[in-house]
Design a protein around this motif. Structure first.
Motif, mmCIF file in Angstrom:
data_model
loop_
_atom_site.group_PDB
_atom_site.id
_atom_site.type_symbol
_atom_site.label_atom_id
_atom_site.label_comp_id
_atom_site.label_asym_id
_atom_site.label_seq_id
_atom_site.Cartn_x
_atom_site.Cartn_y
_atom_site.Cartn_z
ATOM 1 N N ASP A 75 0.891 -1.282 0.103
ATOM 2 C CA ASP A 75 0.030 -0.092 -0.001
ATOM 3 C C ASP A 75 0.770 1.051 0.215
ATOM 4 O OD1 ASP A 75 -1.702 2.285 0.946
ATOM 5 O OD2 ASP A 75 -3.048 0.726 1.429
ATOM 6 N N VAL A 77 0.447 4.440 -0.081
ATOM 7 C CA VAL A 77 0.026 5.644 0.582
ATOM 8 C C VAL A 77 0.298 5.374 2.034
ATOM 9 C CG1 VAL A 77 -1.787 6.938 1.307
ATOM 10 C CG2 VAL A 77 -1.591 6.460 -1.121
ATOM 11 N N ASN A 115 -3.676 1.750 -3.685
ATOM 12 C CA ASN A 115 -3.656 3.206 -3.334
ATOM 13 C C ASN A 115 -2.479 3.933 -3.899
ATOM 14 O OD1 ASN A 115 -6.024 2.688 -1.855
ATOM 15 N ND2 ASN A 115 -4.811 2.093 -0.231
ATOM 16 N N ASP A 117 0.075 6.545 -5.902
ATOM 17 C CA ASP A 117 -0.034 7.876 -6.431
ATOM 18 C C ASP A 117 1.186 7.969 -7.390
ATOM 19 O OD1 ASP A 117 -0.025 10.562 -7.209
ATOM 20 O OD2 ASP A 117 0.095 11.185 -5.158
#
Length: 371
Positions: A75, A77, A115, A117
């Motif tokens: 993950d 983030v 998640n 970005d």
């Protein structure tokens, strides 16, 4: 050691975690498969990297082995170090690690980012098959050394660098350390050395985010005679390199030996495409067998000159037997006169040279050998 490392679930090194300069792992004729590493929570003390094998500063030699179907999930983030999150689905070599992969297959491994970005954290999720990166602390970085010889890296998946990822964050204001087994022990340099690849197939991998990095992402050193599927992703340009080519590989199955392999199919550009002088390991010793233990080199194209194939497996040319020969020409003639006949072999794919004998009535046999 001939071993099976499978179905482990950890934060780093799902199958094997090898750390520290004194740690030495040798895998020969083994399989690392079906392992999983995760970094799903901020408190997890890991990067979620190295699904099959995580080598952090240790020494690992992998020979005649298959690393397949391992996963690294992170993950991006919530994890504390998003740039390193979820790298090396099959293998990650970190810090002052020394890694040699010889006569082996890396296939079907994957990295997955949750998640994600990508605009902020481009580094995570790289190297579905293998990731190679330094370990940095403050103003100092420790550099890995990775050598891949006569291996096949295919069918791996990542956001970037579906097969191999050597990219790391931009880092300034300090020194890098070359491991003591390098040419100049403990030297300070301004960048880490790349990853060396020789006689290896890096093709048919997938990058789910960064186009053009399906097979490679980062800096590499082609030591010659490699075959890559996406020339834009792999900056190979060494002697004998083949770029933007379909390797024409079979599925990962039991083709003999102790491990599953991808054999080159008939017509593969990898066949007899290695160094005409022969193939050698990282110590310069001749390689006399492929991943399965079959002789290497073989004469895969039938020209009478055995040359190493690119990849972990030699193509075995199986002769097509001759089933018959049909002669087309005059049915009768005069003794001591000359006549022309056309011989047609069955099947037309029969392996050359073809030898046959024919006899006219009351005459001596005529033997013929040719193409």
């Amino acid at each position: 050691t001939r071993s099976q490392f499978g179905y482990g679930a950890y934060n780093e090194g799902g199958g094997i975690f090898n750390a520290g300069y004194s740690a030495v792992t040798i895998i020969r004729g083994g399989t690392i498969s079906g392992n999983l590493v995760t970094a799903m929570h901020a408190l997890e003390p890991s990067d979620g990297s190295g699904g099959g094998l995580h080598n952090h500063g240790g020494r690992v030699e992998i020979r005649e082995s298959t690393i397949r179907d391992n996963d690294a999930i992170c993950d991006q983030v919530v994890h504390g170090d998003p740039d390193l999150c979820g790298r090396g689905g099959g293998i990650v070599n970190v810090g002052a690690g020394r890694l040699v992969v010889l006569n082996s297959t890396i296939s079907g491994n994957e990295t997955t980012l949750l998640n994600s970005d990508h605009g902020t954290y481009l580094g995570g999720g790289g190297g579905g098959g293998l990731a190679h990166m330094p370990s940095c602390s403050g103003s100092h970085c420790w550099c890995p050394a990775t050598t891949i010889i006569n291996s096949t890296i295919t069918n791996n998946t990542a956001d970037h660098g579906g097969a191999i990822d050597t990219r790391w964050e931009t880092w300034t204001g300090g020194t890098y350390d070359i491991p003591e087994w390098e040419v100049e022990p403990n030297s300070n340099i301004n960048e880490c050395p790349g990853l060396s690849v020789l006689h290896t197939i890096v093709a048919s991998n997938t990058a789910t985010f960064t186009a053009g990095t399906e097979d490679c992402w980062g800096e590499y050193d082609s030591a010659a005679y490699n075959l890559t599927g996406k020339g834009t992703g792999c900056p190979f340009g060494g002697v004998g390199d083949i770029t933007s080519a379909d390797p024409l590989l079979g599925s990962l199955v039991d083709n003999g030996g102790n491990t599953k392999t991808h054999v080159p199919l008939a017509g593969s550009p990898a066949i007899d495409a290695g160094d005409p002088a022969g193939c050698a390991d990282h110590l310069g010793a001749p390689i006399t067998a492929d991943q399965r233990g079959y002789p290497r080199p073989l004469d895969g194209d039938g020209d009478g000159n055995p040359i190493c194939d690119i990849g972990s497996v030699e193509y075995l040319l199986i002769p097509t037997p001759l089933t018959g020969v049909t002669l087309d020409g005059p049915a009768s003639g005069v003794i001591q006169a000359s006549y022309s006949f056309t011989a047609t072999a069955s099947p037309i794919t029969a392996t050359l040279p073809i030898s046959y004998s024919w006899t006219a009535n009351s005459q001596a046999p005529n033997d013929h050998t040719g193409g």
